[in-house]
Design an enzyme around this catalytic site. Structure first.
Site, short mmCIF file in Angstrom:
data_model
loop_
_atom_site.label_atom_id
_atom_site.label_comp_id
_atom_site.label_asym_id
_atom_site.label_seq_id
_atom_site.Cartn_x
_atom_site.Cartn_y
_atom_site.Cartn_z
N SER A 174 0.44 -1.89 -0.12
CA SER A 174 -0.55 0.25 0.58
C SER A 174 0.86 0.73 0.31
O SER A 174 1.77 1.18 0.87
CB SER A 174 -0.48 -0.11 1.38
OG SER A 174 -1.62 -0.68 1.96
N GLU B 210 1.39 -4.92 13.66
CA GLU B 210 0.66 -4.33 13.38
C GLU B 210 -0.61 -5.19 13.56
O GLU B 210 -1.61 -4.21 13.77
CB GLU B 210 1.00 -4.99 11.57
CG GLU B 210 -0.62 -5.17 10.65
CD GLU B 210 -0.28 -5.69 9.18
OE1 GLU B 210 0.94 -6.93 9.81
OE2 GLU B 210 -0.49 -5.32 8.31
#
Lengths: 342, 377
Positions: free
Chosen positions: B158, B240
């Protein structure tokens, strides 16, 4: 915020755990269900150590600890497949304390708290009879159903043994022969606390089923390796862990909510009951599958756990009734949503 | 056990709510690039108000707040329907890795621009032939004068086309698996780096491919020891997964409110089957939130995130997918029409059980590291 047990709570859990390990086993549970009186000795030990009054207010001779502590005891008892005496007595005490009037409290709570006059829990069937758990020898019963709770002294009813699904608790059909006394206070909140305690037992049942499945997955060899090395088995175990931990989080949160944020209890109790009832069913059935053929034998404990999961999952409010209540809070499910805790 | 917020946590939340009410940005533009600009401006606003790097230590430019306050911040951002800051990867993964595993020089160089959003970060882990089997990656870094020369390809990154820095895992030796990888911070603005957009099943291009053709990383941009990249990378992935699940659960509850409204709008409120499916999702999402807070307490008391984060990751993917399926069934015949909200949700959720470690890999982690079952390999 701190979402973990504190040291006193750990001590409660460890204390009841060591008592259960020394005084109870799945073999005792089978003998109790078959009619032997192993459970009387367990109850005497619980009474001697003061456990029956753990969550009853000090004014009535209890220890006045909270719902969190009560659920820790219930989870441990569920894991041990302990009989229904403790749960039934604690449930009935919570109902009388929460929904009874002052006379009812004065009359019954001291005996429930000391364990000398035990209470037993039952459901009130539509035909006016009752089904009660481990009610032999109890001083009083509370029968719950149709949004009402009836308090019955032992002398005002007759008990007949009934064949139950759960082989580790004795089921009796109850015929009323004398007067009953209704609990007319805030029954909803009191019942939600009882459902949270019942959900805690189911977490313990599921944990035991997971523990057994893990032992089997590590030790059972097929095709030259332990079956737990195959993902078809290990992933099933991971899903069992997910169900057990989710239900445990839900029960702990609901127990804390009962004591500290009661206006949020209806939703928290529904989350606990649905997670625990459906989770215990998924975990106990998965455990039987992981065990394979041995898990389907009478001698193995898998079916005891599965039977307990079904029976307790359908005691008081069913998961479907709780789903309808959660939906109704969002304007869904129609006007005739099923009331919980039938 | 205490599930209420402490006075300090309440004060933090109330102050933040007030600030968000006054400063929350307008609706996000539909165009992907314009949306990134919108989020960059938002991050700058957060940074100027002292709301960037909530739980980062003060000495590294953060607010020095607790992990619990970080979770409260995440929840309030969702509640206010504010977008994520543009440099979310830098804030959640890059910064924490530099703080815990980086050198003093790296901390001085990289942390401040992560917080302000001046430099966007991306993550170069997955490759076409190394997805779940991350240790099988083939992008190589070969030692040269003053640094390393990188060749290979990464996918599913991303923000790569807007990123200044890439957290790169590359092979630096022929030793056994897990000991031959090194974690680099690679400068994306150099001739040897080419970024191509990757179009997904939704039709959007959120992700990119990166091609490295003799790209260069100086020695000072190695994080941790050469050959220790596997461990540094695992730390990144655990950051994460940690701390985000409570806010993710709140985001799903808001979506379920929208879905309940859709059911009522379509006159289906008496349909018991649909309403029970919705209620089951509300309950599953609440257990995900509670699991998240239980996990957070563990992180606060034991320091680092543990493998339990995998539970929330599995739940998150599963619930999102079931929300999409329920929405299609609520739409009924109208599900044939592409709906900008629900069709997109239904499709996008299919990636949730793949990105950030597949649900199958999460189950392996639970089986091997939490349940101690025998390893399959």
């Amino acid at each position: 915020m701190r979402f973990d047990l504190d040291d006193d709570q750990r001590a409660v859990r460890d204390g009841i755990d060591s008592l259960c390990r020394s005084a109870w086993s799945p073999a005792s549970a089978r003998r109790h269900g078959a009619g032997d009186d192993d459970a009387a000795a367990l109850w005497r030990e619980l009474v001697a150590a003061g456990w029956p009054g753990i969550a009853v207010a000090q004014a009535y001779g209890g220890q006045g600890l909270g719902t969190v502590e009560l659920t820790l005891v219930c989870e441990t008892m569920g894991r041990a497949l302990a009989p229904g005496m403790f749960f039934g007595n604690a449930a009935v005490a919570a109902l009388v304390e929460g929904a009874g009037d002052d006379d009812q409290r004065q009359r019954w709570l001291p005996g429930f708290a000391s364990g000398e006059a035990r209470g037993a829990l039952g459901s009130l069937q539509p035909d006016g009879t009752g089904l009660a758990l481990d009610a032999e020898g109890a001083a009083a019963l509370v029968l719950v159903g149709g949004g009402r709770a009836m308090l019955v002294a032992a002398g005002d009813c007759q008990l007949e043994p009934a064949a139950g699904v759960d082989l580790t608790r004795r089921l009796s059909s109850v015929t009323l022969t004398g007067g009953t006394d209704e609990l007319r206070g805030d029954l909803g909140t009191a019942l939600e606390r009882v459902e949270v305690a019942l959900s805690a037992e189911l977490v313990g049942v599921a944990q035991r089923a997971l523990d057994l499945a893990l032992d089997q997955a590590r030790s059972r060899q097929q095709f030259g390796r332990p079956i737990g090395a195959y993902q078809a088995v290990s992933h099933r175990c991971a899903d069992m862990l997910l169900d057990v931990e989710s239900a445990r989080s839900a029960v702990l949160a609901a127990a804390w909510t009962a004591d500290h944020s009661p206006q949020a209890l209806p939703f928290a109790a529904s989350v606990a009951k649905v997670s625990a009832a459906q989770g215990a069913w998924r975990v106990t059935t998965a455990s039987l599958q992981v065990h394979g053929g041995i898990g389907f034998t009478w001698e193995h404990d898998c079916h005891l756990l599965l039977r307990r999961a079904v029976a307790s999952g359908h005691l008081l409010g069913s998961p479907e009734a709780h789903l309808d209540r959660v939906a109704a809070a969002r304007g869904l499910g129609g006007a005739a949503a099923v009331p919980t805790a039938q | 056990m205490d599930l209420s917020l402490t006075p300090a946590e309440l004060e933090f939340r109330d102050e933040l709510r007030e600030w968000l009410a006054a400063n929350r940005p307008g609706p996000e533009p539909g165009d992907t690039e314009a949306a990134i600009d919108h989020r960059l401006a938002w991050q700058r606003t957060l940074f100027d108000a002292g709301y960037s790097g909530i739980a980062w230590p003060r000495e590294h430019g953060g607010r020095g707040a607790t992990q619990m306050e970080q979770a409260i911040f995440n929840e309030e951002m969702v509640r206010a329907r504010a977008p994520a800051p543009a440099n979310i990867i830098g804030l959640v993964m890059g910064g924490p890795v530099v703080i815990t595993r980086g050198s003093d020089e790296q901390r001085a160089r990289f942390l401040a621009p992560i917080l302000s959003g001046e430099e966007i970060w991306c993550q170069g882990f997955s490759e076409p032939n190394a997805g779940s089997d991350l240790a099988a990656l083939t992008t190589s870094a070969v030692q040269a004068e003053g640094g390393w020369v990188v060749n290979g390809q990464k996918v599913w990154t991303s923000f790569a086309h807007r990123a200044r820095w890439c957290m790169l895992l590359a092979k630096t030796g022929d030793d056994q698996r897990h000991r031959n990888l090194t974690f680099f911070i690679l400068d994306m603005k150099q001739p040897g780096v080419e970024v191509r957009p990757l179009r997904q099943a939704t039709g959007d291009s959120e992700f990119n491919e990166i091609f490295f053709d003799n790209a260069f990383v100086p020695d000072e941009n190695v994080v941790g020891a050469v050959g220790d990249g596997w461990n540094v990378g695992i730390t990144t992935l655990m950051f994460e997964r940690a701390g985000l699940s409570a806010a993710s659960a709140l985001a799903i509850q808001l979506k379920l409110d929208d879905l309940a409204a859709l059911i009522r709008d379509r006159g289906l409120q008496d349909d018991r089957s649909l309403s029970r499916r919705l209620a089951a999702l509300v309950i599953a999402t609440e257990t995900m939130r509670l699991n998240g807070y239980r996990g957070l307490t563990r992180i606060i008391e034991h320091g680092v995130p543990g493998p339990e984060g995998s539970i929330a990751k599995i739940q998150w993917a599963d619930i999102n997918q079931r929300v999409g399926e329920l929405a299609m069934d609520v739409l009924g015949g109208a599900a044939l029409l592409a709906d900008p909200v629900w069709t997109r949700w239904m499709l996008r959720a299919r990636a949730n059980s793949i990105e950030g470690g597949t649900s199958e890999i999460q189950r392996n982690i639970l089986a091997e590291r939490v349940l101690n079952l025998p390893r399959m390999r």
